[in-house]
Design a protein around this motif. Structure first.
Motif, PDB file in Angstrom:
ATOM      1  N   VAL A 106      41.651  35.030  36.576  1.00 18.43           N
ATOM      2  CA  VAL A 106      42.086  34.953  35.300  1.00 18.43           C
ATOM      3  C   VAL A 106      42.390  33.663  34.667  1.00 18.43           C
ATOM      4  O   VAL A 106      41.980  33.328  33.616  1.00 18.43           O
ATOM      5  N   LEU A 107      43.064  32.985  35.430  1.00 23.64           N
ATOM      6  CA  LEU A 107      43.142  31.310  35.288  1.00 23.64           C
ATOM      7  C   LEU A 107      41.738  30.792  34.885  1.00 23.64           C
ATOM      8  O   LEU A 107      41.716  29.893  34.097  1.00 23.64           O
ATOM      9  N   MET A 108      40.724  31.122  35.619  1.00 22.65           N
ATOM     10  CA  MET A 108      39.507  30.370  35.404  1.00 22.65           C
ATOM     11  C   MET A 108      38.784  30.726  34.037  1.00 22.65           C
ATOM     12  O   MET A 108      38.158  29.934  33.377  1.00 22.65           O
ATOM     13  N   LEU A 109      39.200  31.929  33.842  1.00 20.69           N
ATOM     14  CA  LEU A 109      38.386  32.381  32.472  1.00 20.69           C
ATOM     15  C   LEU A 109      39.355  31.818  31.399  1.00 20.69           C
ATOM     16  O   LEU A 109      38.477  31.517  30.344  1.00 20.69           O
ATOM     17  N   TYR A 110      40.347  31.654  31.598  1.00 25.86           N
ATOM     18  CA  TYR A 110      41.260  31.029  30.769  1.00 25.86           C
ATOM     19  C   TYR A 110      40.805  29.614  30.388  1.00 25.86           C
ATOM     20  O   TYR A 110      40.550  29.075  29.147  1.00 25.86           O
ATOM     21  N   LEU A 111      40.575  29.099  31.377  1.00 24.62           N
ATOM     22  CA  LEU A 111      40.245  27.399  31.611  1.00 24.62           C
ATOM     23  C   LEU A 111      38.786  27.340  30.991  1.00 24.62           C
ATOM     24  O   LEU A 111      38.505  26.385  30.178  1.00 24.62           O
ATOM     25  N   PHE A 112      37.779  28.217  31.258  1.00 18.69           N
ATOM     26  CA  PHE A 112      36.654  28.267  30.633  1.00 18.69           C
ATOM     27  C   PHE A 112      36.679  28.224  29.040  1.00 18.69           C
ATOM     28  O   PHE A 112      36.039  27.410  28.488  1.00 18.69           O
ATOM     29  N   TYR A 113      37.257  29.145  28.434  1.00 18.79           N
ATOM     30  CA  TYR A 113      37.629  29.250  27.008  1.00 18.79           C
ATOM     31  C   TYR A 113      38.201  27.821  26.560  1.00 18.79           C
ATOM     32  O   TYR A 113      37.787  27.196  25.538  1.00 18.79           O
TER      33      TYR A 113
END
Length: 214
Positions: A182-189
């Motif tokens: 979840v954190l990685m998806l957030y950081l991607f955006y």
């Protein structure tokens, strides 16, 4: 996003790159493994190959071919995203785990719980639409399926298809892995928005590029 641009951006983010005549590599000391984007010159143009290089004591490197690209821009974007994936894991996610260890919010794989993960995500102000940890599937988010003692996570794209599905693991491990994703998806955006708004990229990353981060 050509090679010169991504080298500049990575250095600005504290990720030095080793640039050679026909390749770029993630920074590494002697004997360490690394990633390389390498140009192959062809009669009708060129092709770019992405490798994971395993260093050996005998100084004979072993290259694992990961992907090939028909143009520099495509290969450079993947190299950038993969390098930033490692960057965020080391500089952000691991530090969060370290900070929370031995607290009431510890989300290490051996003690993570759904309640702890949801509480930390809320405290970090991670948008709720980016995750579903309670068996309720939704698009463009990290989803977690669990039963009473096990679970697995995966990303659901805008068409409702699953990607990057993990193996079924114990529930605490599954929750911890889902939290990280979840954190990685957030950081991607966050990364994509910053690059687009500063005109470093003119087109948003596609789904395949998004999956590199996850």
């Amino acid at each position: 996003m050509e090679l010169e641009r991504i080298c500049r951006l990575l250095k600005q983010r504290g990720e030095p790159i080793i640039a050679k005549k026909n390749s770029i590599e993630t920074f590494h000391e002697e004997g360490e493994d690394y990633y390389r984007l390498e140009r192959e010159r062809l009669a009708g143009g060129e092709q770019w190959h992405y490798f994971y290089v395993r260093s050996k004591k005998e100084k004979v490197a072993e290259k694992e071919h990961l992907a090939s690209y028909t143009d520099e821009r495509e290969g450079a974007r993947i190299f950038y995203l993969w390098t930033m994936r490692s960057h965020y894991r080391e500089k952000y996610i691991w530090k969060i785990h370290e900070y929370l260890r031995d607290t009431d919010y510890d989300i290490s794989p051996d003690v993570a719980t759904m309640e702890r993960a949801l509480a930390v995500l809320s405290k970090l102000h991670i948008p709720r639409h980016l995750y579903s940890l309670e068996n309720e599937q939704k698009p463009d988010s990290i989803n977690l399926e669990t039963d009473w003692d096990s679970g697995r996570s995966f990303y659901i794209d805008l068409k409702g298809e699953r990607h990057r599905e993990t193996l079924v693991r114990s529930k605490s491990i599954a929750v911890s892995l889902a939290f990280d994703r979840v954190l990685m998806l957030y950081l991607f955006y966050q990364e994509q928005d910053a690059l687009f708004q500063s005109n470093e990229i003119q087109t948003l990353f596609n789904e395949q590029e998004r999956l590199v981060f996850l």
